[in-house]
Structures are given as C-alpha cells and as structure tokens.
Design an enzyme around this catalytic site. Structure first.
Site, PDB file in Angstrom:
ATOM      1  N   ARG A   1      12.532  -4.046   9.524  1.00 53.13           N
ATOM      2  CA  ARG A   1      11.815  -3.393  10.624  1.00 53.13           C
ATOM      3  C   ARG A   1      11.554  -4.405  11.737  1.00 53.13           C
ATOM      4  O   ARG A   1      11.131  -5.526  11.466  1.00 53.13           O
ATOM      5  CB  ARG A   1      10.465  -2.855  10.116  1.00 53.13           C
ATOM      6  CG  ARG A   1      10.516  -1.396   9.728  1.00 53.13           C
ATOM      7  CD  ARG A   1       9.291  -0.943   8.996  1.00 53.13           C
ATOM      8  NE  ARG A   1       8.044  -1.119   9.713  1.00 53.13           N
ATOM      9  CZ  ARG A   1       6.880  -0.608   9.296  1.00 53.13           C
ATOM     10  NH1 ARG A   1       6.833   0.116   8.193  1.00 53.13           N
ATOM     11  NH2 ARG A   1       5.770  -0.811   9.951  1.00 53.13           N
TER      12      ARG A   1
ATOM     13  N   ARG B   1      -1.560  -7.037  14.565  1.00 55.29           N
ATOM     14  CA  ARG B   1      -1.898  -6.039  13.537  1.00 55.29           C
ATOM     15  C   ARG B   1      -2.867  -6.596  12.511  1.00 55.29           C
ATOM     16  O   ARG B   1      -3.752  -5.885  12.047  1.00 55.29           O
ATOM     17  CB  ARG B   1      -0.622  -5.518  12.877  1.00 55.29           C
ATOM     18  CG  ARG B   1       0.125  -4.619  13.859  1.00 55.29           C
ATOM     19  CD  ARG B   1       1.256  -3.880  13.237  1.00 55.29           C
ATOM     20  NE  ARG B   1       0.906  -3.269  11.968  1.00 55.29           N
ATOM     21  CZ  ARG B   1       1.626  -2.330  11.387  1.00 55.29           C
ATOM     22  NH1 ARG B   1       2.705  -1.881  11.975  1.00 55.29           N
ATOM     23  NH2 ARG B   1       1.283  -1.837  10.233  1.00 55.29           N
TER      24      ARG B   1
ATOM     25  N   ARG C   1      10.970  -7.860   3.341  1.00 53.84           N
ATOM     26  CA  ARG C   1      10.944  -6.391   3.288  1.00 53.84           C
ATOM     27  C   ARG C   1      12.134  -5.773   4.038  1.00 53.84           C
ATOM     28  O   ARG C   1      12.435  -6.149   5.170  1.00 53.84           O
ATOM     29  CB  ARG C   1       9.636  -5.893   3.913  1.00 53.84           C
ATOM     30  CG  ARG C   1       9.500  -4.390   3.915  1.00 53.84           C
ATOM     31  CD  ARG C   1       8.076  -3.960   3.919  1.00 53.84           C
ATOM     32  NE  ARG C   1       7.494  -3.943   5.248  1.00 53.84           N
ATOM     33  CZ  ARG C   1       6.322  -3.385   5.521  1.00 53.84           C
ATOM     34  NH1 ARG C   1       5.607  -2.826   4.552  1.00 53.84           N
ATOM     35  NH2 ARG C   1       5.831  -3.408   6.734  1.00 53.84           N
TER      36      ARG C   1
ATOM     37  N   LYS D   1       0.820  -1.222   0.000  1.00 55.04           N
ATOM     38  CA  LYS D   1       0.000   0.000   0.000  1.00 55.04           C
ATOM     39  C   LYS D   1       0.848   1.263   0.000  1.00 55.04           C
ATOM     40  O   LYS D   1       0.587   2.198  -0.753  1.00 55.04           O
ATOM     41  CB  LYS D   1      -0.944  -0.075   1.201  1.00 55.04           C
ATOM     42  CG  LYS D   1      -1.139   1.187   1.979  1.00 55.04           C
ATOM     43  CD  LYS D   1      -1.856   0.914   3.270  1.00 55.04           C
ATOM     44  CE  LYS D   1      -0.942   0.535   4.403  1.00 55.04           C
ATOM     45  NZ  LYS D   1      -0.139   1.588   4.992  1.00 55.04           N
TER      46      LYS D   1
ATOM     47  N   ARG E   1      -8.121   3.941  10.089  1.00 54.05           N
ATOM     48  CA  ARG E   1      -8.094   2.517  10.457  1.00 54.05           C
ATOM     49  C   ARG E   1      -9.300   2.053  11.242  1.00 54.05           C
ATOM     50  O   ARG E   1      -9.347   0.894  11.669  1.00 54.05           O
ATOM     51  CB  ARG E   1      -6.840   2.209  11.257  1.00 54.05           C
ATOM     52  CG  ARG E   1      -5.630   2.554  10.444  1.00 54.05           C
ATOM     53  CD  ARG E   1      -4.404   1.824  10.874  1.00 54.05           C
ATOM     54  NE  ARG E   1      -3.302   2.386  10.114  1.00 54.05           N
ATOM     55  CZ  ARG E   1      -2.106   1.869  10.034  1.00 54.05           C
ATOM     56  NH1 ARG E   1      -1.841   0.756  10.630  1.00 54.05           N
ATOM     57  NH2 ARG E   1      -1.178   2.452   9.316  1.00 54.05           N
TER      58      ARG E   1
END
Ligand code: AMP
Length: 218
Positions: A163, A175, A130, A16, A91
């Site tokens: 991360r 999450r 990532r 996103k 959210r």
C-alpha cells in the site's frame, strides 16, 4: 440475547484488521471497516467523496459528523442483524460517545472494545512487510503470513501490492500521531466504561487470536 458487537482498535500495522476478520468469520458477524467505506466514497467521484479523498490521502481524519452519519446508515442495514465487528470504525472520543449511544438506541449495544496493542517501535518493520490485494482487500505479511505463491493473492490470484500509505514515512508518522492523540481518547472512553480488553499484538496471528477469544470469554 442481543447480537454481539465488537469495536476493534489498533495502530496501523497492528494486525487489527486481520483479527477483526477472523472473529467475524468464526462467529458469522458482519465485518465493517470504516476505511473501506470511506475509500469507496472517495472513489465515487462525488463532491463529498473528493473531500474525503483529500483527507485520507493526507493521512488526516475525516470529520466526526460524516463518520457518525455514515455509521448510522450502515449499522441499521439488515446484514448487521446477527452481530457486527467494527474495524477501525471509531477514532475520536466524539465518535466513541455518539456511536456507543447510537448502538444502544438501535438495540445493538457494544459488547466489548478490543485494543490490539503494538509498541510504536514495531510499526515501521511491520508495515514494511505488509502486502495487500487491490482486488479483494486480503492482507499478507512477508514474515508472519506470506501468500502461498510469492506476490499473488491466495484468494483471487491478483498481483499483491504494497500500500502506498505503508511506504510513506511522513504519512505513517501523521497517522501514528492521530492514533495516540485522537483514537487514544476513544480507547480511554471505553476503558472508563470497563468495556475495553487489551490483547498483545506482538505475537503470531494464531496466538493473538487465542488471547483475544480467551479475553472475550469465547
Ligand atoms: P484505514 O483503512 O482504517 O486505515 O483508514 C484509512 C483512512 O480513512 C484513515 O487514515 C482516515 O483518513 C480515514 N478514516 C477511517 N476511519 C475513520 C474514522 N472513524 N474517523 C475519521 N477518519 C477515518
């Protein structure tokens, strides 16, 4: 004509943020990430910042009142005048209703909500691949979008990191839960207004971007 305003939705690792930035760059829109603003607030050391940091570190959502207030201040700044891409900004359904109304009231009504759709099964392998730059926030993927030189940011030369929140399985599960429980309701709100477009996130970056622009009529 009113400036274009897009709100991006997508689960962690869906791409996103990458798509939001591509759209902002091509159409000269201001890209704003609520996560980035909250991390800045957390780093400021203020009392509110400390509370925000605890919530982020636990993978929990920051209360709606704080988000709506931060959004209201940010979206009225002069750099938003030519249009905005809201990245992970909304959210919950409460935020969706409040921010949608606020955008109308400041003369920048939402043009479209965009869901970058990714099946839950894909999330863990994506997050594993990532890497991000701690200095300028650039994001890379070892398989689909690697840096030119291994471990080094193309933009600023800093060492890339994985991360911490991408490596913690329990944190990721929290999450994902928030995404389906809370953000799902925000997405449904925009779908009920016929403002939602959904893009298949299981493709290469360029193909996702092509589908996105085509569905937005750009
Ligand atoms: P992100 O960088 O977008 O993944 O956001 C990092 C964290 O910031 C999230 O896990 C939440 O704790 C918090 N956050 C970001 N945006 C919101 C929002 N609109 N509402 C509540 N919490 C948020």
């Amino acid at each position: 004509m009113a400036a274009s305003v897009y709100a991006f939705f997508g689960i962690q690792g869906s791409g996103k943020g990458t798509q939001a930035k591509l759209l902002a760059e091509e159409f000269l829109l201001k890209h704003i990430s609520m996560g980035d603003m909250l991390r800045e607030m957390a780093a400021s050391g203020s009392l509110l910042g400390q509370n925000v940091k605890e919530l982020i570190d636990a993978g929990n959502l920051v209360p709606n009142e704080i988000i709506v207030q931060v959004a209201e201040e940010r979206l009225q700044k002069p750099d938003c005048i030519h249009g905005i891409v809201l990245d992970g900004f909304i959210r919950t359904d409460v935020q969706a209703v409040a921010i949608d109304a606020m955008l109308k009231s400041i003369g920048k009504p939402l043009t479209a909500a965009v869901l970058i759709d990714l099946p839950e099964a894909e999330i863990f392998s994506r997050l594993n691949d990532r890497l991000s730059c701690p200095v300028d926030g650039s994001v890379y993927n070892l398989k689909t979008a690697p840096p030119k030189q291994a471990g080094i940011c193309d933009q600023c030369g800093a060492n890339l990191l994985q991360r911490a929140d991408d490596m913690d399985t329990e944190f990721i599960k929290t999450r994902i839960q928030h995404f389906y429980d809370s953000t799902g309701k925000a997405i449904e709100y925009f779908r009920s207004l016929n403002k939602l477009i959904s893009v298949n996130g299981c493709q290469h970056i360029a193909a996702v971007y092509r589908e996105l622009k085509s569905k937005l009529g750009l």
